[in-house]
Design an enzyme around this catalytic site. Structure first.
Site, short mmCIF file in Angstrom:
data_model
loop_
_atom_site.label_atom_id
_atom_site.label_comp_id
_atom_site.label_asym_id
_atom_site.label_seq_id
_atom_site.Cartn_x
_atom_site.Cartn_y
_atom_site.Cartn_z
N VAL A 50 101.69 55.43 42.72
CA VAL A 50 101.74 54.30 43.64
C VAL A 50 100.40 53.57 43.63
O VAL A 50 99.35 54.18 43.85
CB VAL A 50 102.08 54.76 45.07
CG1 VAL A 50 102.06 53.57 46.04
CG2 VAL A 50 103.44 55.45 45.10
N LYS A 51 100.45 52.26 43.37
CA LYS A 51 99.22 51.44 43.38
C LYS A 51 99.06 50.79 44.75
O LYS A 51 100.00 50.20 45.29
CB LYS A 51 99.31 50.34 42.31
CG LYS A 51 98.99 50.81 40.92
CD LYS A 51 99.12 49.67 39.92
CE LYS A 51 97.92 48.77 39.90
NZ LYS A 51 98.02 47.74 38.82
#
Length: 220
Positions: free
Chosen positions: A82-83
């Site tokens: 997840v960014k």
């Protein structure tokens, strides 16, 4: 060094994967939007193509929303990282999600101070943008060197991912500086193969082979 492709285009990913040297993919909202397909569908498709991490970025702006969105993205596939942006809200979300076992790529990093905060929050990856710093006459590669040195000083496990890569030279300099990952457009990856002496040498080898073996009369 791991090589990631910075794209959400399935054809580009297929071409890169076919080379046998691509370790993962990074995407962002801009890249996903270009493909005109729902984000979750596109991320799942990419994960099925790549044998490695696939970064999927949140579009929320508050920590609470990022946490909820991050959990949803992480549930799409075990390969998803997840960014989140390197903002106070992004760091809050990183701290919370990392404790839940979610892997985080903290992006839009432009200073060693920011990178230190990302590592403290438990980031799996931090993404310094070297090309964008070079664009404003700052030294993007010095940022990589500083982050690598700080992380080594304190034993942080956060991986340094060189982002905003514009050329093969960026890749090589990031590798020399100790970045664990470089993410690059397909055109930069393909440019890494190019050298005039390789082309010249191969052409000479083939000419020599043909001169000897194609001019010999066939033996009956």
């Amino acid at each position: 060094m791991k090589i990631f492709l910075d794209t959400a285009n399935l054809e580009e990913i297929a071409r890169g994967v076919d080379l046998g040297i691509v370790d993962g993919v990074t995407t962002n909202p801009t890249l996903i939007a270009k493909e005109g397909r729902p984000m979750e569908e596109q991320i799942r498709a990419i994960c099925e193509m790549v044998n490695g991490d696939v970064s999927a970025e949140v579009v929320s702006t508050t920590a609470a929303e990022m946490i909820e969105e991050g959990r949803r993205l992480a549930s799409l596939h075990p390969k998803v990282v997840v960014k989140v942006p390197l903002t106070p809200e992004g760091i809050k979300a990183t701290s919370r999600l990392s404790k839940e076992g979610v892997r985080l790529n903290v992006t839009l990093c432009f200073s060693p101070a920011q990178a230190l905060l990302a590592a403290k929050a438990g980031a799996y990856i931090v993404s310094p943008f070297i090309g964008r710093l070079d664009d404003i006459s700052a030294d993007g590669m010095e940022l990589i060197r500083s982050i690598v040195r700080i992380y080594a000083n304190y034993g942080f496990k956060t991986q340094v991912l060189a982002a905003s890569v514009r050329s093969p030279l960026h890749v090589i300099e990031a590798a020399k500086a100790g970045a664990q990952i470089a993410t690059l457009p397909l055109k930069v990856l393909e440019a890494m193969f190019l050298h005039p002496l390789t082309d010249k040498g191969l052409a000479q080898f083939l000419r020599d082979w043909e001169r000897v073996f194609q001019e010999v009369p066939a033996q009956r």
